[in-house]
Motif scaffolding. Structure first.
Motif, PDB file in Angstrom:
ATOM      1  N   GLN A 120       0.683  -1.204   0.154  1.00 62.28           N
ATOM      2  CA  GLN A 120      -0.002  -0.250   0.074  1.00 62.28           C
ATOM      3  C   GLN A 120       0.785   1.304   0.034  1.00 62.28           C
ATOM      4  OE1 GLN A 120      -3.384   0.298  -0.201  1.00 62.28           O
ATOM      5  NE2 GLN A 120      -2.461   2.740  -0.614  1.00 62.28           N
ATOM      6  N   GLU A 123       1.941   2.092  -3.355  1.00 58.69           N
ATOM      7  CA  GLU A 123       0.569   2.507  -4.382  1.00 58.69           C
ATOM      8  C   GLU A 123       0.484   3.984  -4.009  1.00 58.69           C
ATOM      9  OE1 GLU A 123      -2.863   1.907  -6.782  1.00 58.69           O
ATOM     10  OE2 GLU A 123      -0.726   0.808  -6.468  1.00 58.69           O
ATOM     11  N   SER A 124       0.540   4.341  -2.578  1.00 58.56           N
ATOM     12  CA  SER A 124       0.322   5.652  -2.177  1.00 58.56           C
ATOM     13  C   SER A 124       1.752   6.693  -2.473  1.00 58.56           C
ATOM     14  CB  SER A 124       0.311   5.664  -0.818  1.00 58.56           C
ATOM     15  OG  SER A 124      -1.079   5.041  -0.293  1.00 58.56           O
ATOM     16  N   VAL A 127       1.110   7.673  -6.464  1.00 59.07           N
ATOM     17  CA  VAL A 127      -0.215   8.575  -6.466  1.00 59.07           C
ATOM     18  C   VAL A 127       0.336  10.004  -6.010  1.00 59.07           C
ATOM     19  CG1 VAL A 127      -2.237   9.455  -5.523  1.00 59.07           C
ATOM     20  CG2 VAL A 127      -1.893   6.810  -6.097  1.00 59.07           C
ATOM     21  N   ALA A 128       1.092  10.126  -4.809  1.00 57.79           N
ATOM     22  CA  ALA A 128       1.616  11.205  -4.197  1.00 57.79           C
ATOM     23  C   ALA A 128       2.460  11.959  -4.972  1.00 57.79           C
ATOM     24  CB  ALA A 128       2.137  10.882  -2.784  1.00 57.79           C
ATOM     25  N   ALA A 139      -8.900   6.975 -10.079  1.00 63.46           N
ATOM     26  CA  ALA A 139      -8.868   5.952  -8.977  1.00 63.46           C
ATOM     27  C   ALA A 139     -10.294   5.217  -9.018  1.00 63.46           C
ATOM     28  CB  ALA A 139      -8.805   6.912  -7.830  1.00 63.46           C
ATOM     29  N   ARG A 236      -9.100   0.866  -2.726  1.00 58.24           N
ATOM     30  CA  ARG A 236      -9.010   1.823  -3.638  1.00 58.24           C
ATOM     31  C   ARG A 236      -7.819   1.357  -4.745  1.00 58.24           C
ATOM     32  NH1 ARG A 236     -10.656   6.914  -3.630  1.00 58.24           N
ATOM     33  NH2 ARG A 236     -10.718   6.993  -1.267  1.00 58.24           N
ATOM     34  N   HIS A 238      -5.724   2.371  -8.486  1.00 53.88           N
ATOM     35  CA  HIS A 238      -5.469   3.313  -9.171  1.00 53.88           C
ATOM     36  C   HIS A 238      -5.064   2.811 -10.549  1.00 53.88           C
ATOM     37  CE1 HIS A 238      -4.939   5.108  -4.962  1.00 53.88           C
ATOM     38  NE2 HIS A 238      -5.315   6.224  -5.703  1.00 53.88           N
ATOM     39  N   ASP A 286       0.263   9.305   2.454  1.00 51.00           N
ATOM     40  CA  ASP A 286      -1.025   8.715   1.950  1.00 51.00           C
ATOM     41  C   ASP A 286      -1.247   9.209   0.308  1.00 51.00           C
ATOM     42  OD1 ASP A 286      -1.787  11.602   1.975  1.00 51.00           O
ATOM     43  OD2 ASP A 286      -2.927  11.164   3.754  1.00 51.00           O
ATOM     44  N   ASP A 287      -2.247   9.026  -0.253  1.00 46.32           N
ATOM     45  CA  ASP A 287      -2.532   9.627  -1.752  1.00 46.32           C
ATOM     46  C   ASP A 287      -2.439  10.979  -1.777  1.00 46.32           C
ATOM     47  OD1 ASP A 287      -2.818   6.833  -2.058  1.00 46.32           O
ATOM     48  OD2 ASP A 287      -5.093   6.930  -2.610  1.00 46.32           O
ATOM     49  N   THR A 288      -2.740  11.732  -0.713  1.00 43.58           N
ATOM     50  CA  THR A 288      -2.648  13.289  -0.981  1.00 43.58           C
ATOM     51  C   THR A 288      -1.219  13.853  -0.684  1.00 43.58           C
ATOM     52  OG1 THR A 288      -3.066  13.836   1.268  1.00 43.58           O
ATOM     53  CG2 THR A 288      -4.993  13.334   0.061  1.00 43.58           C
TER      54      THR A 288
END
Length: 362
Positions: A120, A123-124, A127-128, A139, A236, A238, A286-288
């Motif tokens: 995970q 993955e994050s 995305v980040a 997503a 989730r 992506h 995290d994703d953000t």
């Protein structure tokens, strides 16, 4: 026999008895020590840690090292002598066993959980990093896992894309549980999905899935509460515009997320992000792009400095404990987000170290 001899013999036998007891008596503690550090810009076991294809990449230099901690295994029982030696050592920390392995987790359970968290974090990190560069990532909500002997077994499968539940579109994994629990246990729930194989085929072909199907699943009462469940874990997933592969064996947990993300940013942007400097660090992401705290910060600082790092990316929440355990020659850089980290690396590259956010109180 002289009294002095008797006294010395008794003392010797007592000491031997204490040492034997110390070796034989288990204590509820585990040990943490510095683990290896790995440059996310380089290779591990002859293979690139980060491999990007389908998008232009740029040369990098310097180090962006992720750090690790070695811990004694879940099944290992430390004895009293080992615990005392660990308490005295400067390059180890002895902590309660339950701190590392709560709820009596087995070695297999801990390994599986660490592997899932590591996956995970990768993955994050992707995305980040792309979010930091303004590259859009789509997503979707998917079935992450299906419990054995649950109503969903054989009806839903890992990788199925969940479009809606009972006609309500879902945009977040939490939406699935919210809708399911509105039903009374025993009542059916309708899922509109794109089967995993169809979703994978569409992704491989570079197009959006064009088909979906409806699946009705019974519910049952949750074992711990009067609420309905179907027996799936929603997550989730992506879809990335190009391939970003992260390969690193024998590492678990979520704490490498920040350094993976920075490595990706460096490879996708012109110029060396570190300016050739040796930077190490840690932190979940995290994703953000929000950076979170990790465990074992003291040991990671020691490992980073021993590897040659001069700067250490430190999650803001870890600053108090890190500031009191910083090895000589290592500068802490306080980080809240990936954007903070990138800005700080720009300062490092330019030599503007006086303006770096540090871990000082306030």
């Amino acid at each position: 026999m002289p009294r002095r001899t008797v006294t010395m013999l008794a003392a010797t036998l007592s000491l031997i008895a204490l040492l034997c007891a110390g070796v034989l008596i288990p204590v509820p503690y585990s040990e943490m020590s510095p683990g290896p550090t790995v440059n996310t810009l380089g290779d591990a076991r002859g293979e690139p840690v980060l491999r990007i294809s389908g998008h232009e990449t740029y040369p990098t230099s310097g180090h962006l090292n992720m750090t690790t901690v070695r811990v004694t295994g879940a099944e290992y029982r430390m004895n009293l002598v080992e615990a005392v030696a660990g308490w005295i050592a400067e390059d180890a920390v002895v902590v309660p066993h339950d701190t590392l392995y709560p709820d009596g987790k087995t070695a297999e359970q801990s390994t599986q959980e660490n592997a899932e968290e590591f996956s995970q974090s990768q993955e994050s990190a992707r995305v980040a990093a792309l979010g930091q560069l303004g590259i859009p990532v789509s997503a979707r909500v998917v079935v992450s896992s299906v419990q054995k002997d649950s109503p969903a077994e054989g009806r839903l499968h890992a990788g199925d894309v969940i479009k809606s539940v009972d006609g309500t579109p879902v945009r977040d994994p939490k939406d699935v549980a919210k809708i399911v629990t509105k039903r009374r246990p025993g009542k059916p729930v309708t899922f509109t999905i794109v089967p995993a194989k169809d979703a994978a085929a569409a992704e491989k072909a570079g197009r959006a899935p064009t088909t979906s199907e409806t699946v009705t699943v019974s519910t049952k009462r949750a074992p711990d509460a009067d609420r309905a469940i179907v027996g799936i874990q929603a997550g989730r997933d992506h879809t990335f515009p190009f391939a970003i592969d992260i390969k690193l064996d024998d590492v678990g947990g979520p704490s490498a997320g920040l350094m993976f993300a920075l490595g990706i940013v460096d490879k996708l942007t012109p110029g060396a992000l570190t300016g050739g400097r040796f930077v190490a660090g840690t932190g979940t992401i995290d994703d953000t792009g929000k950076v979170g705290p990790i465990g074992g910060i003291e040991m990671k600082l020691v490992g980073a400095r021993e590897a040659g790092a001069r700067y250490f990316m430190t999650p803001a929440a870890n600053c108090p404990s890190a500031a009191s355990a910083t090895p000589e020659g290592l500068t802490l850089i306080k980080v809240d987000t990936i954007a903070d980290a990138v800005k700080s690396l720009e300062k490092v590259r330019k030599g503007d170290t006086a303006g770096l956010p540090d871990c000082s109180p306030g």
